[in-house]
Design a protein around this motif. Sequence first.
Motif, PDB file in Angstrom:
ATOM      1  N   MET A 250      -5.104  -2.733   6.400  1.00  0.00           N
ATOM      2  CA  MET A 250      -4.921  -1.412   6.990  1.00  0.00           C
ATOM      3  C   MET A 250      -5.699  -1.285   8.299  1.00  0.00           C
TER       4      MET A 250
ATOM      5  N   LYS B 255      -8.096  -3.080   2.518  1.00  0.00           N
ATOM      6  CA  LYS B 255      -8.924  -2.513   3.580  1.00  0.00           C
ATOM      7  C   LYS B 255      -8.783  -3.317   4.881  1.00  0.00           C
TER       8      LYS B 255
ATOM      9  N   CYS C 232      -7.160   1.798  11.061  1.00  0.00           N
ATOM     10  CA  CYS C 232      -7.885   2.855  10.352  1.00  0.00           C
ATOM     11  C   CYS C 232      -8.360   2.372   8.989  1.00  0.00           C
TER      12      CYS C 232
ATOM     13  N   SER D  41      -9.261   2.959   4.827  1.00  0.00           N
ATOM     14  CA  SER D  41      -8.432   3.383   3.704  1.00  0.00           C
ATOM     15  C   SER D  41      -9.253   3.456   2.428  1.00  0.00           C
ATOM     16  N   LYS D  42      -8.780   4.294   1.517  1.00  0.00           N
ATOM     17  CA  LYS D  42      -9.333   4.362   0.168  1.00  0.00           C
ATOM     18  C   LYS D  42      -8.307   3.736  -0.758  1.00  0.00           C
TER      19      LYS D  42
ATOM     20  N   ASP E 248       0.859   5.063   0.268  1.00  0.00           N
ATOM     21  CA  ASP E 248       0.201   6.313   0.617  1.00  0.00           C
ATOM     22  C   ASP E 248       1.248   7.401   0.386  1.00  0.00           C
TER      23      ASP E 248
ATOM     24  N   CYS F 277       0.833  -1.191   0.000  1.00  0.00           N
ATOM     25  CA  CYS F 277       0.000   0.000   0.000  1.00  0.00           C
ATOM     26  C   CYS F 277       0.871   1.246   0.000  1.00  0.00           C
TER      27      CYS F 277
ATOM     28  N   VAL G  30      -2.919   4.156  -2.177  1.00  0.00           N
ATOM     29  CA  VAL G  30      -3.986   4.189  -1.190  1.00  0.00           C
ATOM     30  C   VAL G  30      -3.919   5.510  -0.436  1.00  0.00           C
ATOM     31  N   GLN G  31      -4.966   5.799   0.304  1.00  0.00           N
ATOM     32  CA  GLN G  31      -4.921   6.905   1.253  1.00  0.00           C
ATOM     33  C   GLN G  31      -5.581   6.416   2.529  1.00  0.00           C
ATOM     34  N   LEU G  32      -4.780   6.373   3.596  1.00  0.00           N
ATOM     35  CA  LEU G  32      -5.320   6.007   4.902  1.00  0.00           C
ATOM     36  C   LEU G  32      -6.161   7.164   5.418  1.00  0.00           C
ATOM     37  N   GLU G  33      -7.154   6.855   6.250  1.00  0.00           N
ATOM     38  CA  GLU G  33      -8.067   7.911   6.699  1.00  0.00           C
ATOM     39  C   GLU G  33      -7.417   8.902   7.642  1.00  0.00           C
TER      40      GLU G  33
END
Length: 136
Positions: free
Chosen positions: A51, A48, A57, A59-60, A9, A7, A84-87
């Motif tokens: 993460m 998902k 958290c 993720s997207k 980010d 992943c 990805v982007q973690l929240e």
Amino acid sequence: MSRSVACIDYRNGKILIAKRIAHGEMGDRWEFPGGKIEKGEDFTAAIKREMQEEFGCGSKVFERLAEGSFEHKGKTCSVVAFRVQLENDGITIPFKLTEHTQTAWVEPSEINRLAFVDSDLNIFSQIKKSLGIAEK
């Protein structure tokens, strides 16, 4: 064949990396967050789940960035990297780490100077190319 996800980010010119707990062959080394894809999971579900389990958290998941294969204990394994982007960023709201001792946001040029897992290093040039990061 074992399949894993990595992943990526990437925010503000920096990539999130995590240092593995000091056990096993790859213990105490840096890596891109991720893990094995379980039976019945697709890439998004695996990302998902991993993460949430490893960082506590959501993720997207965005585009596929790179893929590669490697040998581990005589078995062929594959790894596919996704943006990805973690929240959260782990700074304003700390991550709840379960598989790592620390995280860091580093410039891409720093990664080759760290004790990084081989499987992630093998696909790093593809990742940089996909993200439009110039080689230094």
